[in-house]
Design a protein around this motif. Structure first.
Motif, PDB file in Angstrom:
ATOM      1  N   PRO A 149     -36.049 -17.358   7.892  1.00 28.85           N
ATOM      2  CA  PRO A 149     -37.629 -18.255   7.235  1.00 28.85           C
ATOM      3  C   PRO A 149     -38.244 -17.963   8.415  1.00 28.85           C
ATOM      4  O   PRO A 149     -39.670 -18.594   8.277  1.00 28.85           O
ATOM      5  CB  PRO A 149     -36.999 -19.604   7.752  1.00 28.85           C
ATOM      6  CG  PRO A 149     -35.126 -19.038   6.943  1.00 28.85           C
ATOM      7  CD  PRO A 149     -35.170 -17.922   7.313  1.00 28.85           C
ATOM      8  N   ASP A 150     -37.782 -17.302   9.843  1.00 17.00           N
ATOM      9  CA  ASP A 150     -39.013 -17.709  10.678  1.00 17.00           C
ATOM     10  C   ASP A 150     -39.573 -16.197  10.358  1.00 17.00           C
ATOM     11  O   ASP A 150     -40.409 -16.149  12.460  1.00 17.00           O
ATOM     12  CB  ASP A 150     -38.403 -17.829  12.786  1.00 17.00           C
ATOM     13  CG  ASP A 150     -36.874 -16.254  11.982  1.00 17.00           C
ATOM     14  OD1 ASP A 150     -36.916 -15.609  11.458  1.00 17.00           O
ATOM     15  OD2 ASP A 150     -36.194 -16.424  13.871  1.00 17.00           O
ATOM     16  N   PRO A 168     -42.930 -11.096  13.638  1.00 18.99           N
ATOM     17  CA  PRO A 168     -42.313 -12.037  12.407  1.00 18.99           C
ATOM     18  C   PRO A 168     -43.675 -11.831  11.125  1.00 18.99           C
ATOM     19  O   PRO A 168     -44.204 -12.389  12.220  1.00 18.99           O
ATOM     20  CB  PRO A 168     -42.542 -13.365  13.742  1.00 18.99           C
ATOM     21  CG  PRO A 168     -43.239 -13.249  13.759  1.00 18.99           C
ATOM     22  CD  PRO A 168     -43.620 -12.004  14.822  1.00 18.99           C
ATOM     23  N   LEU A 169     -42.934 -11.724  10.319  1.00 17.41           N
ATOM     24  CA  LEU A 169     -43.838 -11.105   8.953  1.00 17.41           C
ATOM     25  C   LEU A 169     -44.663 -12.634   8.545  1.00 17.41           C
ATOM     26  O   LEU A 169     -43.769 -13.732   8.844  1.00 17.41           O
ATOM     27  CB  LEU A 169     -42.768 -11.194   7.996  1.00 17.41           C
ATOM     28  CG  LEU A 169     -42.569  -9.121   7.837  1.00 17.41           C
ATOM     29  CD1 LEU A 169     -41.475  -9.146   6.715  1.00 17.41           C
ATOM     30  CD2 LEU A 169     -43.818  -7.753   8.414  1.00 17.41           C
ATOM     31  N   PRO A 170     -45.535 -12.987   7.976  1.00 19.25           N
ATOM     32  CA  PRO A 170     -46.544 -14.150   7.661  1.00 19.25           C
ATOM     33  C   PRO A 170     -45.089 -14.348   6.834  1.00 19.25           C
ATOM     34  O   PRO A 170     -45.638 -13.562   5.491  1.00 19.25           O
ATOM     35  CB  PRO A 170     -47.440 -13.552   7.894  1.00 19.25           C
ATOM     36  CG  PRO A 170     -48.049 -11.913   7.148  1.00 19.25           C
ATOM     37  CD  PRO A 170     -46.735 -11.521   8.004  1.00 19.25           C
ATOM     38  N   LEU A 171     -45.509 -16.068   6.913  1.00 16.55           N
ATOM     39  CA  LEU A 171     -44.534 -16.169   5.806  1.00 16.55           C
ATOM     40  C   LEU A 171     -45.270 -17.648   5.217  1.00 16.55           C
ATOM     41  O   LEU A 171     -45.778 -18.475   6.121  1.00 16.55           O
ATOM     42  CB  LEU A 171     -43.256 -16.908   5.682  1.00 16.55           C
ATOM     43  CG  LEU A 171     -42.209 -15.506   6.073  1.00 16.55           C
ATOM     44  CD1 LEU A 171     -40.873 -16.271   6.263  1.00 16.55           C
ATOM     45  CD2 LEU A 171     -42.193 -14.840   4.069  1.00 16.55           C
ATOM     46  N   PRO A 172     -45.428 -18.253   4.036  1.00 19.62           N
ATOM     47  CA  PRO A 172     -45.950 -19.247   4.305  1.00 19.62           C
ATOM     48  C   PRO A 172     -45.550 -20.946   4.485  1.00 19.62           C
ATOM     49  O   PRO A 172     -44.249 -20.839   4.927  1.00 19.62           O
ATOM     50  CB  PRO A 172     -45.638 -19.771   2.167  1.00 19.62           C
ATOM     51  CG  PRO A 172     -44.622 -18.880   1.880  1.00 19.62           C
ATOM     52  CD  PRO A 172     -44.543 -17.831   2.738  1.00 19.62           C
ATOM     53  N   LEU A 219     -42.862 -22.438  -1.659  1.00 18.82           N
ATOM     54  CA  LEU A 219     -42.658 -21.112  -1.550  1.00 18.82           C
ATOM     55  C   LEU A 219     -42.039 -19.981  -0.665  1.00 18.82           C
ATOM     56  O   LEU A 219     -41.618 -18.488  -1.264  1.00 18.82           O
ATOM     57  CB  LEU A 219     -43.533 -20.701  -0.868  1.00 18.82           C
ATOM     58  CG  LEU A 219     -44.960 -21.343  -2.043  1.00 18.82           C
ATOM     59  CD1 LEU A 219     -46.301 -20.922  -1.585  1.00 18.82           C
ATOM     60  CD2 LEU A 219     -44.925 -20.652  -3.671  1.00 18.82           C
ATOM     61  N   ARG A 220     -41.861 -20.714   0.345  1.00 23.84           N
ATOM     62  CA  ARG A 220     -40.606 -19.417   1.322  1.00 23.84           C
ATOM     63  C   ARG A 220     -39.496 -19.243   0.549  1.00 23.84           C
ATOM     64  O   ARG A 220     -39.234 -18.026   1.677  1.00 23.84           O
ATOM     65  CB  ARG A 220     -40.728 -20.301   3.407  1.00 23.84           C
ATOM     66  CG  ARG A 220     -40.587 -19.306   4.429  1.00 23.84           C
ATOM     67  CD  ARG A 220     -39.974 -19.831   4.917  1.00 23.84           C
ATOM     68  NE  ARG A 220     -41.189 -21.235   5.769  1.00 23.84           N
ATOM     69  CZ  ARG A 220     -41.203 -21.877   6.559  1.00 23.84           C
ATOM     70  NH1 ARG A 220     -40.154 -21.782   7.404  1.00 23.84           N
ATOM     71  NH2 ARG A 220     -42.184 -22.507   7.560  1.00 23.84           N
ATOM     72  N   ARG A 221     -38.976 -19.965  -0.043  1.00 24.79           N
ATOM     73  CA  ARG A 221     -37.552 -19.606  -0.895  1.00 24.79           C
ATOM     74  C   ARG A 221     -37.217 -18.425  -1.273  1.00 24.79           C
ATOM     75  O   ARG A 221     -36.717 -17.855  -1.106  1.00 24.79           O
ATOM     76  CB  ARG A 221     -36.551 -20.837  -1.053  1.00 24.79           C
ATOM     77  CG  ARG A 221     -35.330 -21.265  -0.786  1.00 24.79           C
ATOM     78  CD  ARG A 221     -34.969 -22.375  -1.679  1.00 24.79           C
ATOM     79  NE  ARG A 221     -35.326 -23.372  -0.480  1.00 24.79           N
ATOM     80  CZ  ARG A 221     -35.580 -24.539  -1.383  1.00 24.79           C
ATOM     81  NH1 ARG A 221     -35.005 -24.737  -2.330  1.00 24.79           N
ATOM     82  NH2 ARG A 221     -35.275 -25.212  -0.453  1.00 24.79           N
TER      83      ARG A 221
END
Lengths: 229, 269
Positions: free
Chosen positions: B213-214, B245-249, B254-256
């Motif tokens: 998640p991070d 870290p990769l960009p995540l929503p 969505l992140r899941r």
């Protein structure tokens, strides 16, 4: 996550132990009282500020101090703090004049003493109940913490009888206990804010009164000279 | 003097104090949700083109059909009533022609009989009429019900179609968002990848990565399909490690979906 799903505010309070409930009740009472002081004090101080500004304006615009005095003494219920200080000082001054005291220093110091006495009474009134707010602000978090510690102690004691302890066994008890801390903080925070604010307000008003007293005694001294001559 | 000036303020202060506490409690009760709800997963059936033409035909056909039936039941029950009144009319005139006084009693009797029969017939006719009326009413009711049923079916169909449309739209929107975030991830990896000299254009590397998640990449990157050029592969794998870290929503739901992500990295200058 699902452990807390059936917790509501009412059940949190209802399921708490008697001592924790007592702590909560006490804190609620204290909070009610402190809020009532917060509001009444706010209105009292606002009124005092308004009256002081109004009287200062009138005083510096008035050509004759005697009429101001007459007005102030004719309606003693409806005058502000500063007006009462002025009245007591001027009354003392008139008394001196009537008795024929000629010494300027004696008259001035007498007037100043009279005004000082009224000033202290007024200051006492302005700062009334501020001590209560300060006490609530500093003590009620501890009271709440006491309730919480007691509640958590009970929660852990209940854990002793359970063979396999999980978070689910203690979590509700801890949540109940923490309500007490929350209530303590809820009572304390506004009280601290209000105390600081009102103490500052009362100080500012007092310094205004003091400067007025100095200026007024100067004026009286100047008035005294021609009559004394 | 002092107490007189303070009393109203104290009273008002208490009042406001109760008000503040009441408002705060009300906020706690109604403003804060004490239950924690997990958002239910959304289910959507995707229909490509089967329901659309069918419902369209039904919608156009239904209004035409119910309009024609109602007039037909009205004329059919009307004819039966006129038939019974015809026979009694011709019988009475011949009886009136005989002036014989002796016959008067008989005649009277006959007349009474006729009147009774007439009455009976009248009753029968009324019964028939009532029956016919009832029948007609029943048939009308049945028709009406049928029509309502059809209308209900059409509405249900329409509603289902609308729901499907909404679900499709939501899915499309989510897919678009997923694509956007995926593109952002690929962009970041590409930015931190130093492709060595001499790597030809048009190489494609497919990898699966597990993203925490991070935005950290968990464990080794799994190469699904190598590009065929080991230098390019190694560069991209290094680039993935550097891009953390990769960009995540920011939305949790969505992140899941990015927990395991399939990426296609395409190399071109």
């Amino acid at each position: 996550m699902n452990i807390t799903s059936d917790i509501t505010l009412i059940s949190l309070v209802q399921q708490a132990s008697v001592l924790v409930q007592m702590v909560m009740g006490l804190l609620l009472l204290v909070s009610l009282l402190s809020w009532s002081y917060i509001f009444s004090k706010m209105m009292t101080l606002a009124k005092a500020r308004r009256q002081t500004s109004k009287f200062e304006e009138e005083f510096w615009a008035a050509s004759d101090i005697a009429t101001l005095y007459q007005r102030a003494s004719s309606r003693p219920d409806n005058v502000g703090a500063l007006e009462r200080i002025f009245e007591s000082g001027y009354r003392e001054f008139l008394r001196h004049r009537k008795s024929g005291t000629l010494e300027s220093a004696a008259v001035t110091s007498g007037v100043q003493r009279a005004m000082k006495a009224t000033f202290q009474r007024e200051q006492d009134r302005l700062e009334a109940h501020l001590a209560f707010l300060a006490t609530v602000g500093s003590v009620s978090p501890y009271v709440g913490l006491f309730g919480t510690v007691w509640g958590i102690m009970n929660a852990f004691r209940g854990l002793a009888n359970v063979g396999q302890a999980t978070l689910a066994h203690v979590a509700p008890g801890i949540a109940e206990a923490l309500v007490a801390t929350a209530m303590g903080l809820f009572a304390a925070i506004p009280a601290v804010v209000a105390y600081n604010r009102y103490a500052h307000d009362a100080d500012r008003l007092a310094s205004r009164f003091e400067s007025f007293m100095e200026e007024f005694s100067n004026i009286l001294q100047r008035q005294f000279k021609p009559t004394g001559r | 003097m002092a107490s007189a000036a303070f009393a109203p303020n104290r009273l008002l202060g208490w009042l406001l104090s109760f008000l503040v506490h009441g408002a705060f409690l009300a906020f706690l009760f109604f403003g804060v949700s004490w239950q924690r709800h997990q958002p239910a997963p959304m289910m959507a059936e995707i229909w490509s083109d089967v329901p659309k033409p069918a419902t369209a035909r039904e919608v156009t056909a239904q209004p035409a059909m119910p309009v024609t039936p109602p007039p037909t039941p009205v004329p059919t029950p009307v004819p039966p009533p006129p038939a019974p009144p015809a026979p009694p009319a011709p019988k009475s005139p011949p009886v009136a022609e005989t002036p014989n006084p002796a016959d008067i009693a008989l005649k009277k009797k006959k007349q009474q009989k006729a009147a009774q029969e007439e009455k009976k017939r009248e009753l029968a006719r009324q019964r028939d009429k009532l029956l016919a009326e009832q029948l007609r009413q029943e048939r009308l009711d049945a028709l009406k019900e049928q029509r309502q049923d059809e209308q209900r079916r059409v509405e249900a169909e329409l509603q289902r179609r609308r729901a499907e449309q909404l679900a499709q739209n939501a899915q499309a929107a989510q897919a678009a968002q997923l694509d956007r975030y995926k593109l952002a991830i690929i962009q970041k990896i590409r930015n931190s990848t130093e492709v060595p000299e001499g790597v030809p254009d048009g190489l494609t590397l497919e990898v699966d990565i597990t993203i925490l998640p991070d935005g950290e990449v968990l464990g080794p990157v799994r190469v699904i399909k190598s590009s065929g050029n080991p230098r390019y592969d190694a560069a991209v794998l290094r680039g993935i490690q550097n891009a953390q870290p990769l960009p995540l929503p920011s939305e949790v739901s969505l992140r899941r979906q990015f927990r395991t992500t399939h990426l296609q990295l395409h190399h071109e200058k």
